[in-house]
Design a protein around this motif. Structure first.
Motif, PDB file in Angstrom:
ATOM      1  N   ILE A  46      -4.948   6.275  -0.052  1.00 45.13           N
ATOM      2  CA  ILE A  46      -5.403   7.621   0.309  1.00 45.13           C
ATOM      3  C   ILE A  46      -4.551   8.620  -0.470  1.00 45.13           C
ATOM      4  O   ILE A  46      -3.555   8.245  -1.090  1.00 45.13           O
ATOM      5  CB  ILE A  46      -5.285   7.924   1.821  1.00 45.13           C
ATOM      6  CG1 ILE A  46      -3.805   7.913   2.244  1.00 45.13           C
ATOM      7  CG2 ILE A  46      -6.095   6.935   2.657  1.00 45.13           C
ATOM      8  CD1 ILE A  46      -3.546   8.603   3.559  1.00 45.13           C
ATOM      9  N   PHE A 106     -14.775   2.445  -3.244  1.00 41.11           N
ATOM     10  CA  PHE A 106     -14.524   3.867  -3.050  1.00 41.11           C
ATOM     11  C   PHE A 106     -15.435   4.394  -1.949  1.00 41.11           C
ATOM     12  O   PHE A 106     -16.579   3.941  -1.814  1.00 41.11           O
ATOM     13  CB  PHE A 106     -14.827   4.657  -4.330  1.00 41.11           C
ATOM     14  CG  PHE A 106     -13.907   4.339  -5.473  1.00 41.11           C
ATOM     15  CD1 PHE A 106     -12.657   4.920  -5.554  1.00 41.11           C
ATOM     16  CD2 PHE A 106     -14.293   3.455  -6.472  1.00 41.11           C
ATOM     17  CE1 PHE A 106     -11.806   4.636  -6.611  1.00 41.11           C
ATOM     18  CE2 PHE A 106     -13.449   3.160  -7.539  1.00 41.11           C
ATOM     19  CZ  PHE A 106     -12.203   3.751  -7.603  1.00 41.11           C
ATOM     20  N   GLY A 107     -14.962   5.363  -1.196  1.00 42.47           N
ATOM     21  CA  GLY A 107     -15.821   5.968  -0.193  1.00 42.47           C
ATOM     22  C   GLY A 107     -15.032   6.770   0.812  1.00 42.47           C
ATOM     23  O   GLY A 107     -13.834   7.017   0.641  1.00 42.47           O
ATOM     24  N   LYS A 108     -15.746   7.221   1.849  1.00 38.72           N
ATOM     25  CA  LYS A 108     -15.097   7.932   2.937  1.00 38.72           C
ATOM     26  C   LYS A 108     -15.118   7.032   4.169  1.00 38.72           C
ATOM     27  O   LYS A 108     -16.182   6.580   4.594  1.00 38.72           O
ATOM     28  CB  LYS A 108     -15.819   9.250   3.227  1.00 38.72           C
ATOM     29  CG  LYS A 108     -15.621  10.293   2.124  1.00 38.72           C
ATOM     30  CD  LYS A 108     -16.337  11.593   2.452  1.00 38.72           C
ATOM     31  CE  LYS A 108     -16.322  12.570   1.283  1.00 38.72           C
ATOM     32  NZ  LYS A 108     -14.999  13.141   0.977  1.00 38.72           N
ATOM     33  N   VAL A 152      -9.302  11.866  -6.041  1.00 41.84           N
ATOM     34  CA  VAL A 152      -9.485  10.739  -5.112  1.00 41.84           C
ATOM     35  C   VAL A 152      -8.531   9.606  -5.472  1.00 41.84           C
ATOM     36  O   VAL A 152      -8.104   9.475  -6.623  1.00 41.84           O
ATOM     37  CB  VAL A 152     -10.945  10.231  -5.114  1.00 41.84           C
ATOM     38  CG1 VAL A 152     -11.911  11.351  -4.776  1.00 41.84           C
ATOM     39  CG2 VAL A 152     -11.295   9.575  -6.437  1.00 41.84           C
ATOM     40  N   ASP A 197     -11.115  10.820   1.310  1.00 38.10           N
ATOM     41  CA  ASP A 197     -11.543   9.749   0.428  1.00 38.10           C
ATOM     42  C   ASP A 197     -10.539   8.614   0.482  1.00 38.10           C
ATOM     43  O   ASP A 197      -9.328   8.835   0.536  1.00 38.10           O
ATOM     44  CB  ASP A 197     -11.633  10.263  -1.011  1.00 38.10           C
ATOM     45  CG  ASP A 197     -12.824  11.165  -1.211  1.00 38.10           C
ATOM     46  OD1 ASP A 197     -13.948  10.645  -1.127  1.00 38.10           O
ATOM     47  OD2 ASP A 197     -12.629  12.365  -1.450  1.00 38.10           O
ATOM     48  N   GLU A 243     -20.299   1.946  -2.995  1.00 37.55           N
ATOM     49  CA  GLU A 243     -19.668   2.143  -4.306  1.00 37.55           C
ATOM     50  C   GLU A 243     -18.526   1.133  -4.478  1.00 37.55           C
ATOM     51  O   GLU A 243     -17.385   1.400  -4.127  1.00 37.55           O
ATOM     52  CB  GLU A 243     -19.158   3.577  -4.427  1.00 37.55           C
ATOM     53  CG  GLU A 243     -18.791   3.943  -5.861  1.00 37.55           C
ATOM     54  CD  GLU A 243     -18.329   5.389  -6.001  1.00 37.55           C
ATOM     55  OE1 GLU A 243     -17.814   5.730  -7.074  1.00 37.55           O
ATOM     56  OE2 GLU A 243     -18.492   6.161  -5.034  1.00 37.55           O
ATOM     57  N   LEU A 278     -16.238   1.680   6.477  1.00 35.56           N
ATOM     58  CA  LEU A 278     -16.413   2.136   5.092  1.00 35.56           C
ATOM     59  C   LEU A 278     -17.632   1.430   4.520  1.00 35.56           C
ATOM     60  O   LEU A 278     -17.736   0.202   4.581  1.00 35.56           O
ATOM     61  CB  LEU A 278     -15.157   1.776   4.285  1.00 35.56           C
ATOM     62  CG  LEU A 278     -15.155   2.044   2.782  1.00 35.56           C
ATOM     63  CD1 LEU A 278     -15.259   3.537   2.502  1.00 35.56           C
ATOM     64  CD2 LEU A 278     -13.874   1.479   2.154  1.00 35.56           C
ATOM     65  N   CYS A 305      -9.679   4.491  -1.182  1.00 44.32           N
ATOM     66  CA  CYS A 305      -9.975   3.404  -2.110  1.00 44.32           C
ATOM     67  C   CYS A 305      -9.386   2.145  -1.486  1.00 44.32           C
ATOM     68  O   CYS A 305      -8.203   2.117  -1.145  1.00 44.32           O
ATOM     69  CB  CYS A 305      -9.357   3.672  -3.486  1.00 44.32           C
ATOM     70  SG  CYS A 305      -9.610   2.327  -4.661  1.00 44.32           S
ATOM     71  N   ARG A 308     -16.748   5.891 -11.547  1.00 45.20           N
ATOM     72  CA  ARG A 308     -15.492   5.390 -10.989  1.00 45.20           C
ATOM     73  C   ARG A 308     -15.414   3.871 -10.999  1.00 45.20           C
ATOM     74  O   ARG A 308     -14.330   3.305 -11.026  1.00 45.20           O
ATOM     75  CB  ARG A 308     -15.324   5.879  -9.533  1.00 45.20           C
ATOM     76  CG  ARG A 308     -15.078   7.360  -9.448  1.00 45.20           C
ATOM     77  CD  ARG A 308     -14.549   7.743  -8.098  1.00 45.20           C
ATOM     78  NE  ARG A 308     -15.551   7.588  -7.041  1.00 45.20           N
ATOM     79  CZ  ARG A 308     -15.436   8.162  -5.851  1.00 45.20           C
ATOM     80  NH1 ARG A 308     -14.379   8.919  -5.587  1.00 45.20           N
ATOM     81  NH2 ARG A 308     -16.351   8.004  -4.928  1.00 45.20           N
ATOM     82  N   ASP A 334     -11.905  12.285   7.394  1.00 47.75           N
ATOM     83  CA  ASP A 334     -12.885  12.322   6.316  1.00 47.75           C
ATOM     84  C   ASP A 334     -12.257  12.417   4.931  1.00 47.75           C
ATOM     85  O   ASP A 334     -12.798  13.032   4.030  1.00 47.75           O
ATOM     86  CB  ASP A 334     -13.851  13.498   6.535  1.00 47.75           C
ATOM     87  CG  ASP A 334     -15.201  13.187   5.945  1.00 47.75           C
ATOM     88  OD1 ASP A 334     -15.563  11.994   5.886  1.00 47.75           O
ATOM     89  OD2 ASP A 334     -15.884  14.123   5.509  1.00 47.75           O
TER      90      ASP A 334
END
Lengths: 218, 218
Positions: free
Chosen positions: A38, A107-109, B43, A77, A158, A154, A79, A7, A75
């Motif tokens: 989101i 990127f992440g949760k 995502v 994902d 990544e 966050l 960006c 990604r 929860d």
């Protein structure tokens, strides 16, 4: 080093990718707002939001774009992108016009911060990013405000940085033809003169943490 | 009037929503970059991209964030957000710190522009947004460049504008206590002095369309 998951690996112009983690920190620390993406009901939603960084944690303020952040807190994902525009690149050809910029994409949760101590720390990081010096100067967060506000965290695991910081990239034949101007018009974000609230007590001076920021620009 | 579909109806602070279409145009015309959101492999992905507006059509440049735009061209839903940061709001309480801003959010499907005339028009709109005057001044798009570049068009049918443009919103008891400064620190985006390319012919002046922009600021 920044991660190079699929990604965050650039599909083109790989020379513009930056893998130095300090550059990621610099972009995040210089920016003032991020754009939070989101997925809601299957479609993308992108909203501007305040943020702040401490080490490898990015905090997001829950009071902006509230509906989106409530969903992110379940929860989802996310960006998060922070972009600094540094210049307009005028080239000899229309096609080679471009922008100089620095952009961080994470990127992440995003997880809600709920425990008292880390949540208060997140609020301090958010406040000090938005308005350095305000955490000590302004009235602190009371119990009612603390309960009502939401903070998301966050991880910066990544993340990627992309940048362009150079002059025009013209074709040799366009340089030779010498038929048009080429160069960079710098773009900067600056602070103006502080505008005191009309209902302040008469004669109250602008505090040093605000005047210093106004004078320093960015 | 701007649309008020569920996606563009604000979940909170409804007084900050703006339904005057001219405000949407102003935000889009003043901004220089947008943040394009798409959904990729489930995502969200948010990337900064150049754009330009003509009437109720927003054009996006396919040469930035190429992989994302190629996917968008396959009729993916997009969300395009343009945010102008106008000020940092210092309040008497940490909790009421805020930002003054104007933000446009557009939902829709971005369609590739393929026919010659509309595609060339899209390129002109994109160029003139990025660098007003360059379409006439610089060397035009040749056949090879025209084939390689991609232009997307997005209808401004489903768009919303949100803004804050006011002083601190403090609690009455904090105003009464008079224990901290409150006001707005304006934030502006400005142009610097043009930086001519080193390989220009000696003595070539900076053209008027560039000097005028540098002088006007934003």
């Amino acid at each position: 080093m920044l991660s190079t998951t699929p990604r965050t690996t650039l599909g083109r112009k790989k020379h513009r990718a930056v893998t130095d983690r300090s550059v990621l920190y610099d972009v995040l620390d210089e920016g003032l707002i991020c754009h939070l993406g989101i997925v809601r009901h299957g479609v993308p939603v992108v909203l501007p939001t305040g943020y702040g960084r401490d080490g490898d944690t990015l905090y997001l303020h829950g009071s902006t774009g509230a509906a989106s952040l409530r969903e992110a807190a379940r929860d989802l994902d996310v960006c998060v992108t922070v972009t600094l525009l540094d210049g307009i690149v005028y080239s000899r050809s229309v096609n080679n016009h471009s922008m100089n910029y620095r952009s961080a994409v994470i990127f992440g949760k995003a997880a809600p911060v709920v425990d008292r101590e880390p949540k208060m720390h997140g609020l301090e990081v958010l406040t000090e990013h938005l308005a350095p010096g305000s955490w000590a100067h302004a009235r602190g967060v009371n119990a009612k405000e603390f309960a009502a506000v939401s903070v998301l965290a966050l991880d910066l695991a990544e993340a990627s940085v992309k940048m362009r910081a150079e002059g025009p990239d013209d074709e040799p034949e366009d340089v030779e033809a010498d038929a048009a101007w080429a160069g960079v018009l710098p773009v900067r974000t600056v602070f103006g003169e502080p505008e005191p609230s009309a209902d302040l007590s008469p004669g109250r001076p602008v505090p040093a943490h605000v005047t210093a920021r106004a004078a320093a620009g960015r």
